[in-house]
Design a protein around this motif. Structure first.
Motif, PDB file in Angstrom:
ATOM      1  N   THR A 156       0.753  -1.218  -0.038  1.00 45.89           N
ATOM      2  CA  THR A 156       0.022   0.045  -0.216  1.00 45.89           C
ATOM      3  C   THR A 156       0.840   1.172  -0.017  1.00 45.89           C
ATOM      4  O   THR A 156       1.854   1.225   0.747  1.00 45.89           O
ATOM      5  CB  THR A 156      -0.718  -0.232   1.184  1.00 45.89           C
ATOM      6  OG1 THR A 156      -1.771  -1.183   1.239  1.00 45.89           O
ATOM      7  CG2 THR A 156      -1.688   1.162   1.313  1.00 45.89           C
ATOM      8  N   THR A 167      -1.619  -0.514  -8.759  1.00 45.70           N
ATOM      9  CA  THR A 167      -3.062  -1.254  -8.814  1.00 45.70           C
ATOM     10  C   THR A 167      -3.843   0.001  -7.909  1.00 45.70           C
ATOM     11  O   THR A 167      -3.635   0.106  -6.745  1.00 45.70           O
ATOM     12  CB  THR A 167      -3.090  -2.261  -8.450  1.00 45.70           C
ATOM     13  OG1 THR A 167      -2.197  -3.381  -9.158  1.00 45.70           O
ATOM     14  CG2 THR A 167      -4.240  -2.913  -8.184  1.00 45.70           C
ATOM     15  N   GLU A 169      -7.416   0.639  -6.200  1.00 45.65           N
ATOM     16  CA  GLU A 169      -8.749   0.138  -5.890  1.00 45.65           C
ATOM     17  C   GLU A 169     -10.010   1.317  -5.985  1.00 45.65           C
ATOM     18  O   GLU A 169      -9.753   2.086  -5.199  1.00 45.65           O
ATOM     19  CB  GLU A 169      -8.852  -0.542  -4.535  1.00 45.65           C
ATOM     20  CG  GLU A 169     -10.176  -1.291  -4.229  1.00 45.65           C
ATOM     21  CD  GLU A 169      -9.900  -2.030  -2.680  1.00 45.65           C
ATOM     22  OE1 GLU A 169     -10.610  -1.417  -1.885  1.00 45.65           O
ATOM     23  OE2 GLU A 169      -9.240  -2.986  -2.612  1.00 45.65           O
ATOM     24  N   ASP A 171     -14.226   2.796  -7.038  1.00 49.52           N
ATOM     25  CA  ASP A 171     -15.408   2.653  -7.418  1.00 49.52           C
ATOM     26  C   ASP A 171     -15.573   3.394  -8.569  1.00 49.52           C
ATOM     27  O   ASP A 171     -14.900   4.594  -8.756  1.00 49.52           O
ATOM     28  CB  ASP A 171     -16.086   3.334  -6.196  1.00 49.52           C
ATOM     29  CG  ASP A 171     -16.250   2.417  -4.817  1.00 49.52           C
ATOM     30  OD1 ASP A 171     -16.002   1.304  -5.013  1.00 49.52           O
ATOM     31  OD2 ASP A 171     -16.542   3.033  -3.837  1.00 49.52           O
ATOM     32  N   ASN A 188     -14.999  -1.172  -5.427  1.00 49.07           N
ATOM     33  CA  ASN A 188     -13.753  -1.894  -4.909  1.00 49.07           C
ATOM     34  C   ASN A 188     -13.026  -2.768  -5.845  1.00 49.07           C
ATOM     35  O   ASN A 188     -12.351  -3.824  -5.780  1.00 49.07           O
ATOM     36  CB  ASN A 188     -13.805  -2.628  -3.663  1.00 49.07           C
ATOM     37  CG  ASN A 188     -14.406  -1.750  -2.423  1.00 49.07           C
ATOM     38  OD1 ASN A 188     -15.884  -1.890  -2.277  1.00 49.07           O
ATOM     39  ND2 ASN A 188     -13.858  -1.146  -1.764  1.00 49.07           N
ATOM     40  N   TYR A 189     -12.834  -1.951  -6.993  1.00 48.83           N
ATOM     41  CA  TYR A 189     -12.284  -2.833  -8.356  1.00 48.83           C
ATOM     42  C   TYR A 189     -10.823  -2.528  -8.405  1.00 48.83           C
ATOM     43  O   TYR A 189     -10.403  -1.440  -8.241  1.00 48.83           O
ATOM     44  CB  TYR A 189     -12.939  -2.498  -9.706  1.00 48.83           C
ATOM     45  CG  TYR A 189     -12.411  -3.247 -10.775  1.00 48.83           C
ATOM     46  CD1 TYR A 189     -13.223  -4.035 -11.257  1.00 48.83           C
ATOM     47  CD2 TYR A 189     -11.537  -2.719 -11.525  1.00 48.83           C
ATOM     48  CE1 TYR A 189     -12.805  -5.018 -12.141  1.00 48.83           C
ATOM     49  CE2 TYR A 189     -11.048  -3.614 -12.547  1.00 48.83           C
ATOM     50  CZ  TYR A 189     -11.765  -4.611 -12.917  1.00 48.83           C
ATOM     51  OH  TYR A 189     -11.236  -5.443 -14.045  1.00 48.83           O
ATOM     52  N   PRO A 190      -9.875  -3.696  -8.190  1.00 49.01           N
ATOM     53  CA  PRO A 190      -8.518  -3.423  -8.270  1.00 49.01           C
ATOM     54  C   PRO A 190      -7.908  -3.242  -9.984  1.00 49.01           C
ATOM     55  O   PRO A 190      -8.221  -4.127 -10.503  1.00 49.01           O
ATOM     56  CB  PRO A 190      -8.001  -4.772  -7.906  1.00 49.01           C
ATOM     57  CG  PRO A 190      -9.197  -5.634  -8.380  1.00 49.01           C
ATOM     58  CD  PRO A 190     -10.253  -4.995  -8.087  1.00 49.01           C
ATOM     59  N   HIS A 241     -10.016   4.200  -3.295  1.00 51.99           N
ATOM     60  CA  HIS A 241     -10.013   3.754  -1.850  1.00 51.99           C
ATOM     61  C   HIS A 241      -8.438   3.228  -1.531  1.00 51.99           C
ATOM     62  O   HIS A 241      -8.323   3.562  -0.306  1.00 51.99           O
ATOM     63  CB  HIS A 241     -10.916   2.527  -1.734  1.00 51.99           C
ATOM     64  CG  HIS A 241     -12.305   2.621  -1.971  1.00 51.99           C
ATOM     65  ND1 HIS A 241     -13.081   3.615  -0.885  1.00 51.99           N
ATOM     66  CD2 HIS A 241     -13.134   2.246  -2.998  1.00 51.99           C
ATOM     67  CE1 HIS A 241     -14.272   3.604  -1.278  1.00 51.99           C
ATOM     68  NE2 HIS A 241     -14.297   2.891  -2.487  1.00 51.99           N
ATOM     69  N   GLU A 242      -7.814   2.916  -2.465  1.00 50.52           N
ATOM     70  CA  GLU A 242      -6.491   2.410  -1.939  1.00 50.52           C
ATOM     71  C   GLU A 242      -5.555   2.344  -3.428  1.00 50.52           C
ATOM     72  O   GLU A 242      -5.922   2.071  -4.369  1.00 50.52           O
ATOM     73  CB  GLU A 242      -6.487   1.164  -1.222  1.00 50.52           C
ATOM     74  CG  GLU A 242      -5.258   0.862  -0.596  1.00 50.52           C
ATOM     75  CD  GLU A 242      -5.177  -0.747   0.134  1.00 50.52           C
ATOM     76  OE1 GLU A 242      -4.360  -1.144   0.908  1.00 50.52           O
ATOM     77  OE2 GLU A 242      -6.324  -1.479  -0.297  1.00 50.52           O
TER      78      GLU A 242
END
Length: 426
Positions: A156, A167, A169, A171, A188-190, A241-242
């Protein structure tokens, strides 16, 4: 005799007239009645008890003609084609039934497309370029990097915006003219930025944003996309999100021990170079063959019926669908995922189908011209090879694989060898 006449009316097209004897057609009418009688009900008779004669009296003598024709058609037409000595490549078309009754039998005309005539050009002593077969240091380095990438881990990122290669993550929800469309939403799609898995331009616009950023991505759907979205402008509402980045392992002896059977980096490099060289040699031979076969096709004169290309395209699609099915995926579902319709998907196979059909025609012509045969020993050797490959007995292979097809494959391979052995490296 089923054949009444056979006349060539166009390139690769014959019109044949086929007859069915009265007694044969009469028997077919009886067979059609027997198939249908349980469902036939006539006033005064219990269901299924009316005789053929009574049914024909009520509904007309031709009550069973249509189904009777379906019964006699395949055998009669094939018999006529065989009598005419024609090799057809598609189903008959433009059917015209000129007579059909019990007294006279059946007379019908139809057109059939036949295997094309071939005039071979030069196929011996051709020239082609052989690709390099030795693995370079760059090839080895690229494989080592690929191994590092496969053994990397995602960590992360806390303090920077997403970059290409990361990558993210996310929405997302897509809108066209302010209206959300089916399949355009994910949570939450990577998404690996730079993978090319999303619409062109999408991933580049995600890059540069940080965690908790909410932003719009503006894209245009490609023209070859699903019809309802093709060529349209869309806006995707997105939130990150990440963000994760790849952490690559060090390229040293410890890494080598972890991912291979070798102890040192030098040993792994030597093995990689050997494997790449072997693959390059195999690929170079295949490319050399393909160049030569392309020349053989270019040198021959042949008007190939369009239906042969269409049939091969359909076979390729069926094979593709079967392989998807083995993975538990339906073809229509797969096309929806790709954003393609069947017409565009089919079009993507057309060029390959044409190449395969033309090559097959050329090689078959060489087999005939050179009088190439497949010996019993060669067929037995091929059966043994298949038996070993599939862990089956030779007799099981013979029962599962048509021997004439196996012989044809051997003859085709020998034709390719003849072309290659006589060729020169440019």
């Amino acid at each position: 005799m089923a054949l009444k006449s056979s006349n060539k009316i166009d390139t690769n097209v014959y019109e044949i007239e086929v007859t069915v004897a009265p007694e044969v057609f009469t028997e077919a009418c009886k067979t059609a009645y027997m198939k249908q009688r349980k469902s036939i009900q006539i006033p005064g008779f219990r269901k299924g008890k009316a005789t053929q004669g009574m049914v024909e009296k009520v509904y007309g003598e031709g009550a069973f003609y249509e189904e009777a024709l379906e019964i006699v058609f395949p055998e009669a037409v094939q018999s006529a084609i065989d009598e005419a000595g024609l090799r057809t490549v598609d189903q008959p078309y433009d059917l015209d039934v000129t007579a059909m009754n019990k007294a006279d039998g059946v007379d019908m005309k139809m057109k059939v497309t036949v295997y094309p005539e071939v005039k071979l050009g030069k196929y011996k002593g051709l020239k082609a370029t052989m690709l390099p077969t030795e693995a370079s240091d760059e090839d080895v380095d690229a494989e080592l990097e690929a191994m590092r990438d496969r053994n990397s881990r995602l960590v992360t990122v806390e303090d920077r915006a997403a970059e290409m290669g990361d990558t993210a993550e996310i929405d997302f929800e897509g809108f066209v003219d302010g209206v959300a469309f089916d399949g355009g939403k994910g949570e939450n799609y990577p998404l690996e930025l730079g993978s090319g898995s999303f619409i062109p331009g999408f991933e580049e616009q995600v890059a540069g944003h940080k965690v908790d950023d909410e932003f719009d991505v503006n894209v245009t759907f490609p023209d070859e996309y699903a019809a309802e979205l093709a060529g349209k402008d869309a806006v995707f509402k997105c939130k990150i999100h990440e963000v994760k980045t790849k952490e690559m392992p060090e390229l040293d002896d410890e890494f080598v021990k972890d991912v291979s059977e070798f102890d040192t980096l030098d040993e792994l490099k030597a093995d990689i170079k050997k494997n790449i060289s072997e693959k390059k040699e195999k690929d170079a031979k295949a490319d050399f063959e393909n160049q030569l076969i392309e020349q053989v096709v270019e040198n021959m004169e042949c008007e190939v019926p369009e239906c042969m290309f269409d049939n091969r395209t359909n076979e390729m699609i069926q094979d593709y669908a079967y392989r998807l099915q083995m993975q538990g995926i339906d073809l229509n579902t797969y096309l929806t995922y790709l954003g393609q319709d069947m017409d565009s998907f089919k079009a993507s196979f057309k060029s390959g189908a044409e190449t395969q059909v033309k090559a097959s025609i050329a090689l078959e012509a060489i087999v005939e011209a050179e009088k190439i045969e497949a010996t019993e020993e060669e067929i037995d050797a091929e059966v043994a090879k298949l038996a070993e490959q599939y862990q089956m007995d030779a007799e099981q292979i013979k029962a599962a694989v048509p021997m004439d097809q196996l012989a044809s494959d051997i003859k085709t391979r020998k034709a390719v060898e003849l072309i290659v052995d006589s060729a020169k490296k440019a």
